[in-house]
Design a protein around this motif. Structure first.
Motif, PDB file in Angstrom:
ATOM      1  N   UNK A   1       2.179  14.236 -16.024  1.00 49.03           N
ATOM      2  CA  UNK A   1       2.434  14.382 -14.589  1.00 49.03           C
ATOM      3  C   UNK A   1       3.532  15.421 -14.361  1.00 49.03           C
ATOM      4  N   UNK A   2       3.602  15.917 -13.135  1.00 54.32           N
ATOM      5  CA  UNK A   2       4.662  16.869 -12.794  1.00 54.32           C
ATOM      6  C   UNK A   2       5.994  16.125 -12.732  1.00 54.32           C
ATOM      7  N   UNK A   3       7.087  16.832 -12.984  1.00 52.43           N
ATOM      8  CA  UNK A   3       8.404  16.188 -12.889  1.00 52.43           C
ATOM      9  C   UNK A   3       8.638  15.572 -11.505  1.00 52.43           C
ATOM     10  N   UNK A   4       8.211  16.265 -10.466  1.00 47.98           N
ATOM     11  CA  UNK A   4       8.401  15.768  -9.101  1.00 47.98           C
ATOM     12  C   UNK A   4       7.681  14.441  -8.886  1.00 47.98           C
ATOM     13  N   UNK A   5       6.489  14.333  -9.448  1.00 49.24           N
ATOM     14  CA  UNK A   5       5.712  13.092  -9.325  1.00 49.24           C
ATOM     15  C   UNK A   5       6.417  11.946 -10.039  1.00 49.24           C
ATOM     16  N   UNK A   6       6.930  12.217 -11.228  1.00 51.03           N
ATOM     17  CA  UNK A   6       7.638  11.186 -11.991  1.00 51.03           C
ATOM     18  C   UNK A   6       8.872  10.722 -11.219  1.00 51.03           C
ATOM     19  N   UNK A   7       9.588  11.648 -10.612  1.00 49.92           N
ATOM     20  CA  UNK A   7      10.806  11.293  -9.885  1.00 49.92           C
ATOM     21  C   UNK A   7      10.536  10.441  -8.648  1.00 49.92           C
ATOM     22  N   UNK A   8       9.322  10.478  -8.118  1.00 54.73           N
ATOM     23  CA  UNK A   8       8.969   9.692  -6.922  1.00 54.73           C
ATOM     24  C   UNK A   8       8.621   8.239  -7.242  1.00 54.73           C
ATOM     25  N   UNK A   9       8.429   7.906  -8.506  1.00 53.91           N
ATOM     26  CA  UNK A   9       8.032   6.542  -8.865  1.00 53.91           C
ATOM     27  C   UNK A   9       9.173   5.583  -8.519  1.00 53.91           C
ATOM     28  N   UNK A  10       8.903   4.566  -7.692  1.00 53.28           N
ATOM     29  CA  UNK A  10       9.952   3.600  -7.346  1.00 53.28           C
ATOM     30  C   UNK A  10      10.413   2.822  -8.578  1.00 53.28           C
ATOM     31  N   UNK A  11      11.698   2.527  -8.630  1.00 54.84           N
ATOM     32  CA  UNK A  11      12.278   1.819  -9.781  1.00 54.84           C
ATOM     33  C   UNK A  11      11.603   0.466 -10.012  1.00 54.84           C
ATOM     34  N   UNK A  12      11.120  -0.148  -8.948  1.00 56.42           N
ATOM     35  CA  UNK A  12      10.515  -1.477  -9.053  1.00 56.42           C
ATOM     36  C   UNK A  12       8.982  -1.435  -8.979  1.00 56.42           C
ATOM     37  N   UNK A  13       8.393  -0.344  -9.446  1.00 55.22           N
ATOM     38  CA  UNK A  13       6.939  -0.186  -9.374  1.00 55.22           C
ATOM     39  C   UNK A  13       6.194  -1.360 -10.000  1.00 55.22           C
ATOM     40  N   UNK A  14       6.806  -1.976 -11.003  1.00 59.71           N
ATOM     41  CA  UNK A  14       6.162  -3.056 -11.752  1.00 59.71           C
ATOM     42  C   UNK A  14       5.904  -4.299 -10.897  1.00 59.71           C
TER      43      UNK A  14
ATOM     44  N   UNK B   1       0.829  -1.208   0.000  1.00 58.96           N
ATOM     45  CA  UNK B   1       0.000   0.000   0.000  1.00 58.96           C
ATOM     46  C   UNK B   1       0.862   1.255   0.000  1.00 58.96           C
ATOM     47  N   UNK B   2       1.938   1.247   0.786  1.00 62.42           N
ATOM     48  CA  UNK B   2       2.855   2.394   0.825  1.00 62.42           C
ATOM     49  C   UNK B   2       3.566   2.557  -0.518  1.00 62.42           C
ATOM     50  N   UNK B   3       3.936   1.440  -1.094  1.00 58.88           N
ATOM     51  CA  UNK B   3       4.596   1.435  -2.405  1.00 58.88           C
ATOM     52  C   UNK B   3       3.642   2.016  -3.461  1.00 58.88           C
ATOM     53  N   UNK B   4       2.396   1.567  -3.425  1.00 60.44           N
ATOM     54  CA  UNK B   4       1.384   2.028  -4.377  1.00 60.44           C
ATOM     55  C   UNK B   4       1.114   3.520  -4.207  1.00 60.44           C
ATOM     56  N   UNK B   5       1.143   3.998  -2.960  1.00 63.97           N
ATOM     57  CA  UNK B   5       0.860   5.410  -2.676  1.00 63.97           C
ATOM     58  C   UNK B   5       1.896   6.350  -3.293  1.00 63.97           C
ATOM     59  N   UNK B   6       3.082   5.831  -3.635  1.00 64.29           N
ATOM     60  CA  UNK B   6       4.123   6.659  -4.251  1.00 64.29           C
ATOM     61  C   UNK B   6       3.853   6.905  -5.741  1.00 64.29           C
ATOM     62  N   UNK B   7       2.913   6.156  -6.312  1.00 67.22           N
ATOM     63  CA  UNK B   7       2.626   6.270  -7.739  1.00 67.22           C
ATOM     64  C   UNK B   7       1.545   7.304  -7.996  1.00 67.22           C
ATOM     65  N   UNK B   8       1.636   8.019  -9.118  1.00 64.33           N
ATOM     66  CA  UNK B   8       0.545   8.925  -9.478  1.00 64.33           C
ATOM     67  C   UNK B   8      -0.713   8.093  -9.763  1.00 64.33           C
ATOM     68  N   UNK B   9      -1.892   8.683  -9.593  1.00 62.97           N
ATOM     69  CA  UNK B   9      -3.141   7.926  -9.735  1.00 62.97           C
ATOM     70  C   UNK B   9      -3.280   7.131 -11.038  1.00 62.97           C
TER      71      UNK B   9
END
Length: 146
Positions: free
Chosen positions: A99-112, A4-12
């Motif tokens: 998305x904003x640049x800041x939002x993109x930069x927050x995406x975890x490398x292993x989001x997949x 859930x915390x990992x998912x919360x780092x992703x834009x909607x």
């Protein structure tokens, strides 16, 4: 970190992509990836020379990022006969475009991992996806500094 915390780092929009793929049965996941491959946006005229190749991908794949008005714009190129990398481009485009640049930069490398793509995609291909996101983030940081 919990899922859930990992998912919360992703834009909607990327959350929706990940949730949809993550909840799909393995037998449907490949079909869903093929649909994302069809969603890879066409490359605008004159853009080809601006793209950076992602050498970690087993298939030729290129990416370019531009920032305009506080929004991130993504451009991809990959052969038509390369559905896996085209699916990655479609996923990233759907999830990060605008998305904003800041939002993109927050995406975890292993989001997949939240999408459970390892059920249908090899580890080598997943490293390629991680490399694509890494290039996107580096290009965003460079554009922010320019």
């Amino acid at each position: 970190m919990t899922a859930e915390e990992h998912l919360a780092l992703l834009p909607p929009k990327l959350q929706n992509v990940v949730k949809m793929l993550g909840s799909a049965p393995k037998v449907l996941k490949t079909e869903m990836l093929l649909e994302f491959a069809k969603k890879m946006p066409p490359l605008p005229e004159g853009m080809k020379g601006q793209l950076e190749q992602v050498h970690e991908c087993t298939t030729p794949f290129w990416v370019h990022v531009e920032l305009e008005g506080g929004q991130t714009h993504l451009y991809f190129d990959a052969p038509k006969e390369a559905p896996t990398v085209r699916a990655f481009a479609g996923m990233l485009s759907e999830g990060l475009e605008g998305e904003s640049p800041e939002t993109v930069l927050k995406v975890p490398e292993d989001f997949y991992t939240l999408a459970r793509l390892e059920e249908v995609v090899t580890p080598l291909r997943l490293r390629g996806l991680q490399a694509v996101l890494g290039r996107i983030k580096r290009q965003v940081r460079e554009a922010m500094g320019a």
